[in-house]
Design an enzyme around this catalytic site. Structure first.
Site, mmCIF file in Angstrom:
data_model
loop_
_atom_site.group_PDB
_atom_site.id
_atom_site.type_symbol
_atom_site.label_atom_id
_atom_site.label_comp_id
_atom_site.label_asym_id
_atom_site.label_seq_id
_atom_site.Cartn_x
_atom_site.Cartn_y
_atom_site.Cartn_z
ATOM 1 N NE ARG A 109 1.265 3.962 0.739
ATOM 2 C CZ ARG A 109 2.159 3.271 0.044
ATOM 3 N NH1 ARG A 109 2.394 2.004 0.330
ATOM 4 N NH2 ARG A 109 2.823 3.828 -0.939
ATOM 5 C CG HIS A 136 1.581 6.243 -5.460
ATOM 6 N ND1 HIS A 136 2.057 7.001 -4.398
ATOM 7 C CD2 HIS A 136 2.315 5.087 -5.438
ATOM 8 C CE1 HIS A 136 3.010 6.341 -3.781
ATOM 9 N NE2 HIS A 136 3.187 5.183 -4.388
ATOM 10 C CD GLN A 139 6.615 5.182 -7.366
ATOM 11 O OE1 GLN A 139 6.554 4.737 -6.223
ATOM 12 N NE2 GLN A 139 7.749 5.175 -8.060
ATOM 13 C CG ASP A 225 1.119 -0.768 -9.838
ATOM 14 O OD1 ASP A 225 1.854 -1.432 -9.087
ATOM 15 O OD2 ASP A 225 0.284 0.046 -9.418
ATOM 16 C CB CYS A 265 5.387 2.277 -8.409
ATOM 17 S SG CYS A 265 4.058 1.070 -8.237
ATOM 18 N NE ARG A 293 7.794 7.688 -3.770
ATOM 19 C CZ ARG A 293 6.991 6.836 -3.117
ATOM 20 N NH1 ARG A 293 6.905 5.582 -3.516
ATOM 21 N NH2 ARG A 293 6.236 7.232 -2.101
HETATM 22 N N1 NVA Z 1 -1.077 0.208 -7.246
HETATM 23 C C1 NVA Z 1 -0.325 -0.277 -6.108
HETATM 24 C C2 NVA Z 1 0.870 0.596 -5.876
HETATM 25 C C3 NVA Z 1 1.728 0.201 -4.709
HETATM 26 C C4 NVA Z 1 2.857 1.141 -4.475
HETATM 27 C C5 NVA Z 1 -1.223 -0.313 -4.880
HETATM 28 O O1 NVA Z 1 -2.027 0.605 -4.704
HETATM 29 O O2 NVA Z 1 -1.146 -1.292 -4.129
HETATM 30 N N1 CP Z 2 6.083 2.364 -4.589
HETATM 31 C C1 CP Z 2 5.639 2.454 -3.317
HETATM 32 O O1 CP Z 2 4.890 3.365 -2.940
HETATM 33 O O2 CP Z 2 6.136 1.488 -2.507
HETATM 34 P P1 CP Z 2 5.676 1.146 -1.013
HETATM 35 O O3 CP Z 2 4.295 0.563 -1.094
HETATM 36 O O4 CP Z 2 6.705 0.179 -0.528
HETATM 37 O O5 CP Z 2 5.665 2.419 -0.205
#
Ligand code: NVA
Ligand code: CP
Length: 310
Positions: A109, A136, A139, A225, A265, A293
């Protein structure tokens, strides 16, 4: 699959797999979930190790990968920028060469998609995108499994995306192109999806709506989101103003199909991108979505490490 095998695959964006690979993965997810629910031991990954590299925060991604790998008999190494040499400017390529000699699969990540691509290009083992600024895919894998589990095929259906043209929106567009459904996108101006960044080959898979209400009309699934994704915190004040009308509330859900589901998500901000009455209401499937997930990623790791079973 042996490290460095020509058959080795990475999962860096949704379009890395074809529709028939997704059909296989969704079947495996269903089977793996069934075994988990029946307390049946299923450990095809004994002696396999997953390295997880987090340069951004996580709850779901960490727990789902970590629990999933242990359930399948394997083990996990958890690294963050702060507690590894990644935070002290060791080149990504060197980190990939070293880490991929010691583990069997890597989940990352991070911020830039180019970092994960650089890592994969120098890795002897499969690399999974656990979220970048652009995509992502894990997800959306779980989200589409959740849709199919509750409503059947997604092909030909309409998904309404309300909010930021972000990593989730981009991945929905890729999924629509691969799996043959349509996304109705409504974003505030200045936060539109960029088809080049989304990585889609034509604009056939989506339609843009100025008014979020119109995007939701007749939709089978409404999803949104956070207004401010990780890495964009400096823009928060401007975003709070710009996104004020992009809140999924009962008015928006009322124009979707009567059996429309709501997904997010997570983490969610009630009263910002979604009303509490929607996320905590009867059309919301967010807890199943989050649980899935783990099941979907177990199927993904099984596929990347062992290929097709049977
Ligand atoms: N769009 C959000 C998703 C978090 C799971 C982010 O990138 O922070
Ligand atoms: N939806 C998701 O990826 O959650 P986290 O940021 O908690 O991993």
């Amino acid at each position: 699959m042996k490290p460095g095998s020509a058959l080795m695959k990475h999962y860096l964006q949704f379009k890395d797999f074809r529709a028939e690979e997704y059909a296989y993965l969704f079947e495996r997810t269903r089977e793996i979930k069934k075994r988990f629910k029946n307390y049946e031991k299923y450990q095809p990954l004994v002696d396999r190790t997953l390295a997880m590299i987090f340069e951004k925060a996580s709850t779901r991604t960490r727990v789902s990968f970590e629990a999933g790998m242990y359930q399948m008999g394997g083990s996990v190494v958890h690294l963050t920028t702060g507690d590894s040499q990644l935070g002290r400017a060791e080149p990504v390529a060197d980190s990939a060469r070293v880490i991929s000699r010691m583990v069997d699969i890597v989940m990352i990540r991070t911020f830039e998609q180019s970092m994960i691509e650089d890592f994969a290009a120098n890795s002897r083992v499969p690399v999974i995108n656990g979220l970048t600024n652009d995509y992502h895919p894990c997800q959306i894998l779980a989200d589409i499994f959740t849709f199919i589990e509750q409503r059947g095929a997604i092909q030909g259906k309409t998904v309404a995306w309300v909010g930021d043209g972000n990593n989730m929106a981009n991945t929905w567009l890729q999924a629509a192109e691969v799996l043959g459904f349509k996304v109705h996108v409504s974003t505030p101006s200045g936060y539109e999806v960029n088809p080049t960044v989304a990585g889609i080959s034509s604009s056939d898979c989506y339609r843009v709506f100025k008014d979020p209400l119109e995007a939701c009309r007749g939709a089978h699934l409404v999803t949104t989101d956070v207004w401010t994704s990780m890495g964009y915190e400096a823009e928060n004040a401007a975003r709070v103003k710009a996104f004020a009308n992009w809140c999924v509330d009962e008015r928006l859900m009322a124009v979707a199909r009567s059996d429309a589901m709501f997904m997010h998500c997570l983490p969610a901000h009630r009263g910002e991108e979604v009303a509490a009455s929607v996320i905590d209401g009867p059309q919301s499937v967010v807890w199943d979505e989050a649980e899935n997930r783990m099941h979907a990623q177990k199927a993904l790791m099984e596929y990347l490490l062992l290929g097709r079973i049977g």
